[in-house]
Design a protein around this motif. Structure first.
Motif, short mmCIF file in Angstrom:
data_model
loop_
_atom_site.label_atom_id
_atom_site.label_comp_id
_atom_site.label_asym_id
_atom_site.label_seq_id
_atom_site.Cartn_x
_atom_site.Cartn_y
_atom_site.Cartn_z
N UNK A 134 0.80 -1.23 0.00
CA UNK A 134 0.00 0.00 0.00
C UNK A 134 0.83 1.27 0.00
N UNK A 165 1.84 -4.84 -4.28
CA UNK A 165 0.72 -4.89 -5.20
C UNK A 165 1.27 -4.59 -6.59
N UNK A 167 -0.05 -3.41 -9.23
CA UNK A 167 -0.49 -2.11 -9.72
C UNK A 167 0.35 -1.00 -9.13
N UNK A 168 0.72 -1.15 -7.86
CA UNK A 168 1.56 -0.16 -7.21
C UNK A 168 2.96 -0.19 -7.81
N UNK A 171 2.88 1.93 -10.86
CA UNK A 171 2.91 3.34 -10.45
C UNK A 171 4.31 3.76 -10.05
N UNK A 197 4.37 7.89 -0.71
CA UNK A 197 2.93 7.91 -0.96
C UNK A 197 2.33 6.66 -0.35
N UNK A 199 -1.13 4.69 0.11
CA UNK A 199 -2.46 4.63 -0.50
C UNK A 199 -3.48 4.16 0.52
N UNK A 200 -3.92 5.11 1.30
CA UNK A 200 -4.93 4.78 2.29
C UNK A 200 -5.72 6.02 2.63
N UNK A 201 -6.99 5.86 2.98
CA UNK A 201 -7.78 7.05 3.32
C UNK A 201 -7.19 7.77 4.51
N UNK A 202 -7.11 9.09 4.37
CA UNK A 202 -6.57 9.88 5.46
C UNK A 202 -5.07 10.01 5.47
N UNK A 203 -4.37 9.28 4.60
CA UNK A 203 -2.91 9.37 4.58
C UNK A 203 -2.48 10.54 3.70
N UNK A 204 -1.49 11.28 4.17
CA UNK A 204 -0.96 12.41 3.42
C UNK A 204 0.37 12.03 2.78
N UNK A 205 0.62 12.44 1.52
CA UNK A 205 1.93 12.15 0.93
C UNK A 205 3.02 12.93 1.67
N UNK B 22 -1.77 -0.66 -14.96
CA UNK B 22 -1.97 -0.87 -13.52
C UNK B 22 -3.16 -1.78 -13.25
N UNK B 26 -2.75 -5.48 -11.58
CA UNK B 26 -3.37 -5.68 -10.27
C UNK B 26 -4.42 -6.79 -10.27
N UNK B 175 -1.55 5.29 -13.85
CA UNK B 175 -1.33 4.17 -12.93
C UNK B 175 -2.03 4.44 -11.60
N UNK B 179 -4.77 1.98 -10.03
CA UNK B 179 -4.60 1.50 -8.66
C UNK B 179 -5.80 1.90 -7.80
N UNK B 183 -8.56 -0.38 -5.87
CA UNK B 183 -8.76 -0.24 -4.44
C UNK B 183 -10.23 0.05 -4.14
N UNK B 190 -8.49 5.43 -1.80
CA UNK B 190 -7.63 6.33 -1.03
C UNK B 190 -7.96 7.81 -1.25
N UNK B 194 -10.82 13.78 -2.27
CA UNK B 194 -9.52 14.44 -2.08
C UNK B 194 -8.85 14.56 -3.44
N UNK B 207 -2.36 16.73 -1.18
CA UNK B 207 -3.78 16.41 -1.21
C UNK B 207 -4.59 17.63 -0.80
#
Lengths: 235, 240
Positions: A134, A165, A167-168, A171, A197, A199-205, B22, B26, B175, B179, B183, B190, B194, B207
């Motif tokens: 993720x 993953x 797909x990741x 990316x 990065x 990839x989860x809700x609420x996570x900031x890069x 992607x 996946x 990609x 992804x 998800x 994700x 946002x 974001x």
């Protein structure tokens, strides 16, 4: 469009039209030599995008099975693309030979002090990428350091590669290709950057500059073997 | 993990190639690709699923062929047609998500409206130069693309000699779209609500949280867009 043949001008016209690229930048891309350390989907994706953008010379240090496929894939995208096979892994100073006269190294995973030291010694920038289920870390290390040897706790986060993953991985490969092209285009001096990065809700890069540590034994003041004469800073 | 749902990919260009790679990597099994354009030489620097020999071939066909070669387990349905107000509902039937990989405002607004009205999640992206953005719209919106951009720009907006993008930049955003779509289908998106902004020149991302616009024409409290009217997506239409 000095130095570019008409076919290249046509194929890369949209890219050449960018102020960040121009004909000089496209010529740099065409002349670039990229080392891919370790095969896999990250390296394959990065190579696709680099070949598409005009890179013609790749040195692949793979575990074996991926090289033939990669050469064919790249040639279908860019008929001028060539992939040269090099053995992997290497030991000690063999890295210097492997990296000399190359433009940028792409390293997937990062647990290789010998490669770092060699890259600093021959002033070759490194883009290191790590992925898991993720998240993605992209570490861009321009010539002469900073490097992750001591400068930051980056080895701890980059070396713990777990199953990603796919797909990741795609990316991550595209991100690495962007950063490699930026290095090729700018030919800038020392800079180190880390992008994380998750990839989860609420996570900031996370995007941060990596400070240079003078005490680093690979690229710092004590690294007498690794220091490069000043005149090579601007080659 | 293999997913049996279908994803509709609108656009087989730079974003579309990245998204398709992607999605296929996946584990997506069914991909519907919509594009009425053909491969041109100037596409090749960024559209990496179109081979050098594919110049002149329909993009949907070219993408499907290359993807099948690399990922034989993916079933690609190629639609050499335009995604427009008359075809949108039909194309969306049976799809679990819509990936907007188009390259024009008209189609982007249409993708948003069609997805929101059909209550299908949408993953939007756009690129220019060395930058790009991505937004995931949940089924039914709130927020959606129109909450942020409201309406089509004037007809002459963005007119000028085409430049860029830098080859891999649409690959990054595409990609990300692929992804994120996967998800979403697995229940863990994700970027819903946002806006993700990417800048290749500084190797940075940020974001921006979006709030639903209560006056949004398609997902607001009193929506005025209740169907897809072809005249509403014409770039010749003057702005209200």
């Amino acid at each position: 469009m000095s130095g570019l043949d008409p076919q290249a001008v046509g194929r890369y016209s949209r890219q050449i039209a960018l102020p960040e690229v121009g004909s000089l930048g496209q010529a740099r891309i065409l002349a670039a030599r990229i080392v891919l350390v370790v095969d896999g989907l990250v390296a394959e994706t990065a190579a696709r995008y680099l070949a598409g953008a005009g890179v013609c010379r790749f040195r692949s240090m793979a575990r074996g099975s991926g090289l033939g496929d990669l050469a064919g894939v790249l040639a279908e995208l860019n008929p001028d693309a060539r992939v040269e096979a090099w053995p992997w892994p290497l030991e000690g100073t063999a890295w210097v030979s492997a990296l000399e006269e190359q433009t940028v190294v792409l390293r997937v995973g990062f647990d290789d002090d010998a490669m770092v030291r060699a890259a600093v010694r021959v002033a070759v920038p490194v883009v290191a990428v790590r992925t898991d289920a993720a998240s993605i870390d992209v570490l861009s290390l321009r010539r002469h350091g900073p490097c992750p040897h001591l400068c930051l706790d980056v080895p701890a986060c980059l070396s713990n590669a777990t199953e990603s993953d796919p797909g990741i991985s795609v990316l991550a490969g595209a991100l690495a290709a962007c950063e490699i092209l930026d290095i090729v285009l700018r030919q800038a001096g020392p800079r180190a950057r880390h992008l994380r990065l998750v990839l989860g809700p609420g996570e900031e890069p996370l995007a941060q500059d990596i400070p240079w540590a003078p005490e680093c034994c690979a690229c710092g003041g004590g690294a007498s073997e690794a220091r490069i004469p000043q005149q090579k800073l601007h080659d | 993990m293999i997913l049996e749902e279908s994803v509709l990919l609108v656009g087989a260009g730079g974003l579309g190639c990245g998204a398709a790679l992607a999605l296929a990597a996946a584990g997506l099994r069914h991909l519907v690709v919509v594009d009425d354009d053909v491969v041109e030489e100037s596409n090749l620097h960024r559209q990496v699923l179109h081979k050098n020999a594919a110049v002149g071939m329909p993009k949907a066909q070219s993408l499907a062929a290359t993807l099948a070669q690399r990922y034989p387990s993916v079933e690609v349905t190629q639609m050499q047609t335009r995604f427009d107000a008359t075809s949108a509902a039909r194309l969306l039937q049976g799809c679990a998500a819509l990936v907007d990989a188009s390259d024009n405002f008209r189609t982007k607004f249409l993708c948003n409206d069609a997805a929101v009205l059909a209550r299908i999640p949408l993953v939007h992206a756009a690129v220019a130069g060395l930058r790009g953005q991505l937004l995931t719209v949940a089924a039914g919106g709130r927020p959606c693309y129109r909450c942020l951009f409201e309406d089509l720009p004037p007809p002459d907006a963005g007119v000028g000699p085409p430049a860029g993008p830098l080859g891999p930049v649409p690959g990054v955003l595409g990609a990300l779209q692929g992804t994120e779509a996967m998800r979403f289908l697995r229940g863990a998106p994700a970027f819903v609500g946002r806006l993700l902004q990417y800048d290749a020149a500084s190797l940075s991302m940020r974001l921006v949280r979006l709030r639903p616009n209560p006056h949004c024409a398609v997902c607001g409290t009193r929506p005025t867009i209740l169907g897809l009217d072809p005249s509403a997506y014409s770039m010749q239409r003057s702005s209200p």
